[in-house]
Design an enzyme around this catalytic site. Structure first.
Site, PDB file in Angstrom:
ATOM      1  N   ASP A 179      -0.212   7.229   0.927  1.00 15.95           N
ATOM      2  CA  ASP A 179       0.440   6.396  -0.095  1.00 15.95           C
ATOM      3  C   ASP A 179      -0.078   4.962  -0.080  1.00 15.95           C
ATOM      4  OD1 ASP A 179       1.561   5.713   2.354  1.00 15.95           O
ATOM      5  OD2 ASP A 179       3.488   5.198   1.452  1.00 15.95           O
ATOM      6  N   LYS A 196       8.720  -1.651  11.862  1.00 15.72           N
ATOM      7  CA  LYS A 196       9.736  -2.298  11.024  1.00 15.72           C
ATOM      8  C   LYS A 196      10.701  -3.190  11.817  1.00 15.72           C
ATOM      9  CE  LYS A 196       9.343   1.154   7.390  1.00 15.72           C
ATOM     10  NZ  LYS A 196       8.538   2.231   7.937  1.00 15.72           N
ATOM     11  N   ASP A 209       0.710  -0.745  -0.023  1.00 21.74           N
ATOM     12  CA  ASP A 209       1.462   0.507   0.144  1.00 21.74           C
ATOM     13  C   ASP A 209       2.264   0.686  -1.140  1.00 21.74           C
ATOM     14  OD1 ASP A 209       3.383   2.050   2.656  1.00 21.74           O
ATOM     15  OD2 ASP A 209       4.016   1.911   0.590  1.00 21.74           O
TER      16      ASP A 209
HETATM   17  N1  GDD Z   1       2.710  15.518   6.431  1.00 27.17           N
HETATM   18  C1  GDD Z   1       3.647  14.605   6.619  1.00 27.17           C
HETATM   19  N2  GDD Z   1       4.778  14.924   7.308  1.00 27.17           N
HETATM   20  N3  GDD Z   1       3.455  13.382   6.083  1.00 27.17           N
HETATM   21  C2  GDD Z   1       4.414  12.454   6.295  1.00 27.17           C
HETATM   22  C3  GDD Z   1       5.602  12.733   7.012  1.00 27.17           C
HETATM   23  C4  GDD Z   1       5.777  14.053   7.545  1.00 27.17           C
HETATM   24  O1  GDD Z   1       6.779  14.387   8.174  1.00 27.17           O
HETATM   25  N4  GDD Z   1       6.351  11.599   7.016  1.00 27.17           N
HETATM   26  C5  GDD Z   1       5.648  10.670   6.337  1.00 27.17           C
HETATM   27  N5  GDD Z   1       4.469  11.187   5.884  1.00 27.17           N
HETATM   28  C6  GDD Z   1       3.416  10.505   5.126  1.00 27.17           C
HETATM   29  C7  GDD Z   1       3.925   9.870   3.836  1.00 27.17           C
HETATM   30  O2  GDD Z   1       3.728  10.747   2.737  1.00 27.17           O
HETATM   31  C8  GDD Z   1       3.038   8.667   3.713  1.00 27.17           C
HETATM   32  O3  GDD Z   1       1.819   8.976   3.059  1.00 27.17           O
HETATM   33  C9  GDD Z   1       2.719   8.292   5.142  1.00 27.17           C
HETATM   34  O4  GDD Z   1       2.972   9.460   5.926  1.00 27.17           O
HETATM   35  C10 GDD Z   1       3.558   7.123   5.680  1.00 27.17           C
HETATM   36  O5  GDD Z   1       4.930   7.386   5.485  1.00 27.17           O
HETATM   37  P1  GDD Z   1       5.879   6.354   4.748  1.00 27.17           P
HETATM   38  O6  GDD Z   1       7.216   6.961   4.665  1.00 27.17           O
HETATM   39  O7  GDD Z   1       5.242   5.888   3.491  1.00 27.17           O
HETATM   40  O8  GDD Z   1       5.932   5.186   5.809  1.00 27.17           O
HETATM   41  P2  GDD Z   1       6.080   3.629   5.558  1.00 27.17           P
HETATM   42  O9  GDD Z   1       5.331   3.171   4.378  1.00 27.17           O
HETATM   43  O10 GDD Z   1       7.527   3.279   5.630  1.00 27.17           O
HETATM   44  O11 GDD Z   1       5.381   3.039   6.892  1.00 27.17           O
HETATM   45  C11 GDD Z   1       4.121   3.523   7.309  1.00 27.17           C
HETATM   46  O12 GDD Z   1       3.066   2.929   6.570  1.00 27.17           O
HETATM   47  C12 GDD Z   1       2.931   1.504   6.735  1.00 27.17           C
HETATM   48  C13 GDD Z   1       1.729   1.065   5.929  1.00 27.17           C
HETATM   49  O13 GDD Z   1       1.884   1.378   4.615  1.00 27.17           O
HETATM   50  C14 GDD Z   1       3.951   3.211   8.813  1.00 27.17           C
HETATM   51  O14 GDD Z   1       2.796   3.872   9.244  1.00 27.17           O
HETATM   52  C15 GDD Z   1       3.859   1.710   9.053  1.00 27.17           C
HETATM   53  O15 GDD Z   1       3.603   1.462  10.420  1.00 27.17           O
HETATM   54  C16 GDD Z   1       2.740   1.129   8.207  1.00 27.17           C
HETATM   55  O16 GDD Z   1       2.675  -0.281   8.368  1.00 27.17           O
HETATM   56 MG    MG Z   2       4.361   4.072   2.837  1.00 25.45          MG
END
Ligand code: GDD
Ligand code: MG
Length: 346
Positions: A106, A157, A217
């Site tokens: 994403d 976070k 993001d």
């Molecule tokens: N296959 C799979 N299974 N993918 C997952 C799962 C899961 O259980 N959970 C999350 N994802 C995928 C989401 O689709 C997304 O592409 C990515 O992993 C990150 O998940 P998000 O839910 O978007 O996390 P975030 O945006 O709150 O935080 C993450 O991204 C940030 C940067 O954009 C973390 O990695 C943070 O540390 C990081 O800064």
């Molecule tokens: Mg994200």
């Protein structure tokens, strides 16, 4: 080196747009973001992809198949239960190369992989995390590093006063496969909350490098809009589908633009779009394929996915519409985010 795309998240913050779809399939400039990502990584030399999927895996599989259409190979690791970001990597283990890339599917970025790889090889540790700098790190994973780039602390976070820096996890990792033995099997594991802190504690060599270039993001509606405006004003230089027919005006194939229509740049019109007389579209409008826009419509700062129908004399500002939405006539909509009850796919 193959690439694992983490595409299994629910996308709750993008609802109702992502109500019936995995978040990375949300359209960005008229094509699923995941498709931009595959094309972009292919341009940087990646040919072999694994997609870690959980929610609506069939949508991703039906769209991409074996990747042949894009000149790449795509395989799928489907999670039987929610595994979290590290659990998803563990679940894909049999499909991964000895060294592999992981990308949160994403994030919209223009990161130079080669430089990240050079750094990874040079420090000789097990993991390299691509980093970027933001004003407010509280929505991200935040790192503390030493002078060599080694990561001393990773906090997911944090509250602002607890954030060790403004350097955040950009959601791109290079990994050596043997680190996967530190991830437990068959359960939910978060790479951010569990695995990175553990790998740092066990001193396996976790390094971070700030990557330059556009990064965002797309996980919230505000950032999802922002990405579109940055694409249209070319702050983000990723390719936009369609022919640029004037400065900041992209129009797809087989469109019918009625008499007296004003396209105000920047504006992106998809294929086979019909715009009725005297409508004003833009600035900052993205109209999906096969949309029909009536007469005397005004549409600015609005994103519309494929097959929407906007009847006469509607005024739209700052709206986002999912696939196939039909809007009545003579309405004024401001900041509306709408989707249909039933699923409609790309
Ligand atoms: N296959 C799979 N299974 N993918 C997952 C799962 C899961 O259980 N959970 C999350 N994802 C995928 C989401 O689709 C997304 O592409 C990515 O992993 C990150 O998940 P998000 O839910 O978007 O996390 P975030 O945006 O709150 O935080 C993450 O991204 C940030 C940067 O954009 C973390 O990695 C943070 O540390 C990081 O800064
Ligand atoms: Mg994200």
């Amino acid at each position: 080196m193959n690439a694992l795309l983490l595409a299994g998240g629910l996308g709750t913050r993008l609802r109702p747009l992502t109500e019936h779809m995995p978040k990375p399939m949300a359209l960005v400039a008229n094509r699923p973001w995941l498709e931009h990502l595959v094309i972009q990584l292919k341009d940087q030399g990646i040919r072999d992809f694994v997609m870690a999927v959980k929610h609506y895996p069939e949508q991703i599989r039906n769209y991409f198949g074996d990747g042949g259409k894009w000149g790449v190979s795509i395989r799928y690791a489907v999670e039987p239960t929610l595994r979290g970001t590290a659990g998803a990597i563990k679940n894909a283990e049999p499909l991964l190369d000895d060294r592999f890339l992981v990308v949160n599917a994403d994030i919209v970025h223009e990161i130079d992989l080669l430089r990240l790889l050079e750094y990874h090889v040079q420090h000789g540790g097990k993991v390299t995390i691509g980093l970027t700098e933001v004003d407010d790190p509280t929505q991200y994973g935040v790192v503390e590093q030493d002078g060599s780039g080694r990561i001393l602390r990773f906090v997911e976070k944090p509250r602002l006063e607890e954030a060790p820096s403004r350097r955040i996890n950009a959601g791109i990792y290079l990994m050596e496969k043997d680190v996967l033995r530190h991830i437990p099997d068959h359960r939910e594991v978060s790479i951010e909350r569990e695995t990175f802190p553990l790998l740092i504690e066990r001193n396996v060599g976790v390094y971070g490098k700030v990557v330059t270039g556009y990064w965002m993001d797309m996980g919230t509606k505000e950032r999802y809009r922002r990405i579109h405006w940055d694409l249209l004003n070319r702050t983000c230089r990723l390719p936009i589908p369609g022919q640029e027919s004037g400065s900041g005006i992209w129009v797809g194939e087989d469109c019918r633009i009625g008499p007296g229509v004003l396209l105000v740049p920047p504006v992106l019109i998809g294929n086979r779009v019909d715009i009725g007389e005297r409508s004003i579209v833009g600035p900052f409008a993205v109209i999906g394929d096969d949309c029909t826009i009536g007469r005397y419509v005004r549409c600015s700062e609005t994103i519309m996915w494929d097959r929407c129908k906007v009847n006469d004399a509607i005024h739209l500002n700052n709206c986002i519409f999912g696939y196939g939405l039909e809007l009545g006539s003579k309405q004024i909509l401001h900041e509306a985010v709408m989707n249909r009850m039933e699923a409609m796919q790309a």
